[in-house]
Design a protein around this motif. Structure first.
Motif: not given
Length: 800
Positions: A720-741
């Motif tokens: 699907n080249d239009v929209q996707i979902r992706k699961v990311v698992a972490t042991s820590k809580k994430v406060t900010q997400w940034t694409l192409d940092p």
């Protein structure tokens, strides 16, 4: 972000749930092979991108005698050409290029220029330019520019040959068809008037001393290429698409005024006849020097430039030889300063000459930097492709800006102010253009691509190597092309004014961004993000090795990079080279999940927190001041069981139910539950708004101040080249997400790359209303000179 509790079984189901395709998705076509878009492999060019067993290329050897008429600014030449037919085809005629006919009356290149006259007026320079276009149109009665062919004859019998001139192309009809494996020799005599330097060739006139620097290129009739792909490549020269040429050996005798210094493609065969004893001695010193030695000094050049073109009657002939080159150019002037050094560039015992020719107007920049930059370029490019095979590389100073390349010699801009100062931009521009034009010795002078058809195959690849060489010259070099964010503005443009990289040279709109910057950026992205440096560098070097002294096509480049790396890149070629869509990834939403282990202590505490959060409305907060005045608070008889009931308290029944649940789990299930209870699961919802699928790179900033970057290849979009979902698992809580940092993929909209959304302020200035003017401000060097006397500078020869 939302925190949702769910059962362990439900979590694993969610992670493997197939995504529903969007109604307009193109994923299958984007990730399918190029297939019919590329030519079918054959015995000339293999499916691996290498020359096949039947690959051939014809060649032409030249013996040329040419005179530079300085007084009349004219070239007078004669050549004997031996053409070798190495193809499997019988050739009844041959085609030659007459590129100077671009400037002849009625040429397609001149009469098809478009534009208009503005009612707001124009500068004298603009008027002169329009006049020059007019003079090269059919409306002009006479036109002195373009070739005057005076003879075309058989080399042995001197019998005239029939020929036909079609603007910038000339067909010679052979006395008998030229069979495979045979050769034919013929003579051509010609002359033409030299135009003002227009970026590729011509003269630059200096009114102050009345002399000109000559940069002579595409000056002789040259054989067209005949290949397995196009047959004769005899597309007209319209000015933008450059030159498609074949290899050969050259012997060229250049006659010029006796006080001129001549730099050229190839090796000079008679320095003893054309240089003074002092200059020969300096050249011997340069042959063993690791730093440039001045062979013709500024004092000698200034003495020579006191003469006028009409004053000098004596002549000298410089004889040059060049083997296995695809073209030949030279520069000549009485104004030239000349420095050089011969060094072991690659540490293999073979020395190469690095040289520079420049008039005093180029100092102090040229004397300090040019020759050193030439040597650096040979080293940088050679390490990435093949070792430079020729004996010399020359940089000539031609006008204030731009540059042009020919085998072993290039014409480059970058000029300081008349007072000898310069801006950092001028310095960087000069170094950059020298790297670029000297670098063209590798693309296309050695890896001999078809410039008339594919500008990007030489300019794009060369700009990429230039970007790397600039960083190797100076870590903080202000590169202008190569970094992904530098192409963003171009990729934001309306699609109606964009051309795919895979566009024929003469039809490209915005040649600089399209054929230089975008392919260079694409290669940088391949190297840094898609393939990695090790795989890319190996494959890129293999391409250069395979096609050195041969003529590759785009498919050969695409196939070689995949073949040598084991990376499927068809999706990348489609998006970056065949299309005009931009990159725009949108991090729409992030949902936060944790495993519900059904422990009532944890579950009810979380439920209590959620209820309190829901109840904490603004009204609740403001009513707290009067809560003691409510009826129930003031009258205890209005209270019952529920006023004391805590629905979130953990009961014995809750504890027993939990123990009963644990008893049903296997040992393996208990370990899975214990391991993941404290894990945070985030579902990222992403959209591909731009169209080009690219790797997804996301930075996670954690609650404890640390961060981490997750990378997912472009194939994440393949279903699907239009929209996707992706699961990311972490042991820590994430406060900010940034694409192409790290700005790796040329994303045109970074405002939608963060979750939660973040923004940076744009600064604005407060200013007083006032008259502005006075021209350009002085550069920092000039400013310092106005306050501090300049230090003594040794070796530049400049008279301040």
């Amino acid at each position: 972000m939302r925190k949702i509790l769910l059962s362990c079984l439900a979590l694993w189901s969610a992670t493997v749930l197939a995504q529903q395709p969007a109604p307009t998705q193109n994923a299958n076509s984007r990730f399918e092979q190029l297939g019919p878009m590329l030519p079918t492999p054959n015995t000339f060019r293999t499916a691996a991108g290498a020359p096949g067993k039947d690959y051939f290329q014809n060649r032409a050897d030249y013996d040329i005698k040419v005179e530079l008429d300085d007084a009349n600014q004219k070239i007078i030449g004669s050549e004997t050409v031996t053409y070798h037919n190495n193809s499997t085809d019988v050739l009844p005629y041959i085609w030659l290029q007459l590129d100077q006919n671009l400037f002849a009356k009625g040429s397609t290149g001149s009469v098809t220029r478009t534009g208009g006259v503005s009612e707001n007026g124009m500068s004298f320079a603009q008027l002169q330019n329009l006049t020059s276009v007019r003079e090269r149109s059919n409306t002009q009665a006479t036109d002195k520019y373009g070739y005057k062919i005076t003879a075309v004859t058989d080399a042995k019998s001197r019998t005239p040959l029939k020929y036909t001139i079609n603007q910038t192309m000339m067909r010679i009809d052979l006395p008998a068809p030229l069979k495979p494996g045979t050769s034919y020799s013929f003579n051509i005599d010609w002359n033409y008037f030299i135009t003002e330097y227009y970026g590729r060739s011509g003269y630059e006139f200096f009114p102050k001393d009345g002399n000109s620097n000559y940069f002579i290129a595409h000056w002789f009739p040259r054989l067209c290429a005949y290949s397995d792909v196009n047959g004769w490549q005899n597309k007209q020269f319209l000015g933008q698409g450059e030159f498609t040429l074949i290899f050969g050996n050259y012997k060229v005798a250049i006659t010029a005024p006796a006080d001129h210094i001549v730099g050229s493609t190839g090796e000079c065969q008679n320095y003893k006849q054309v240089l003074t004893a002092a200059q020969q001695k300096r050249m011997a010193q340069a042959a063993n020097s690791k730093t440039p030695v001045v062979i013709v000094t500024q004092a000698e050049a200034e003495a020579a430039e006191k003469a006028k073109p009409t004053d000098v009657k004596a002549k000298k002939t410089w004889i040059y030889k060049a083997d296995n080159v695809r073209d030949f150019a030279f520069a000549s002037s009485r104004k030239f300063i000349w420095d050089a050094m011969q060094t072991d560039v690659y540490g293999d015992g073979r020395k190469i000459w690095s040289m520079s020719f420049y008039s005093k107007e180029g100092n102090p920049l040229w004397g300090q930097y040019s020759t050193r930059v030439v040597e650096h370029t040979l080293k940088s490019y050679g390490n990435r492709t093949i070792k430079y095979p020729y004996p010399v590389a020359i940089s000539c100073h031609a006008t204030a800006g731009g540059g042009m390349e020919y085998p072993m010699i290039s014409f480059n801009g970058g000029r300081p102010e008349p007072d000898g100062t310069y801006s950092e931009r001028t310095k960087a521009g000069m170094i950059g253009v020298i790297i670029h034009e000297v670098g063209h010795n590798f693309f296309p002078m050695i890896v001999n691509s078809d410039e008339r058809q594919w500008t990007w195959m030489d300019e794009g690849l060369n700009t990429f190597c230039q970007y790397l060489a600039e960083k190797e010259w100076d870590y903080n070099f202000p590169t202008s092309r190569g970094e992904p964010q530098q192409i963003v503005d171009y990729m934001k443009s309306d699609k109606s004014v964009l051309s795919p990289i895979m566009t024929s040279s003469d039809n490209v709109i915005s040649l600089g961004p399209n054929a230089y910057a975008k392919p260079a950026t694409a290669l940088n992205i391949l190297r840094e993000t898609v393939m990695g440096r090790e795989l890319f560098d190996y494959a890129f070097k293999e391409y250069a090795r395979r096609w050195a002294f041969k003529s590759p096509e785009p498919a050969d480049f695409f196939r070689t990079l995949e073949d040598a790396s084991g990376v499927d890149l068809d999706w990348f070629w489609k998006g970056w080279f065949y299309g005009v869509e931009p990159v725009d990834q949108d991090l729409v939403e992030v949902d936060w999940f944790q495993v519900d282990n059904q422990d009532p202590v944890v579950a009810k505490a979380a439920a209590r927190e959620a209820a309190q959060r829901r109840a904490n409305t603004i009204s609740k907060q403001r009513d707290a001041a009067t809560k003691d005045k409510s009826v129930v608070a003031q009258d205890s008889t209005m209270k019952d069981f529920y006023n004391a009931y805590d629905p979130y308290a953990v009961t014995d029944a809750d504890k027993k139910k939990y123990q009963d649940y644990l008893a049903t789990l296997s040992e393996e299930e208990r370990k899975t539950l214990e391991t993941n209870t404290k894990t945070n699961f985030y579902t990222l919802s992403l959209k591909n708004k731009g169209g080009v699928p690219m790797p997804v790179i996301v930075r996670m900033q954690f609650e404890d101040g640390t961060d981490s970057v997750a990378r997912f290849p472009a194939e994440i979009w393949r279903f699907n080249d239009v929209q996707i979902r992706k699961v990311v698992a972490t042991s820590k809580k994430v406060t900010q997400w940034t694409l192409d940092p790290y700005q790796e993929i040329a994303d045109i909209d970074t405002e939608n790359n963060s979750f939660p959304r973040s923004s940076q302020p744009t600064r604005f200035q407060l200013f007083k209303q006032q008259q502005r003017g006075g021209g350009a401000p002085p550069n920092p060097m000039q400013q310092q000179r106005r306050t501090t006397p300049p230090p003594a500078v040794q070796g530049t020869g400049r008279n301040e």
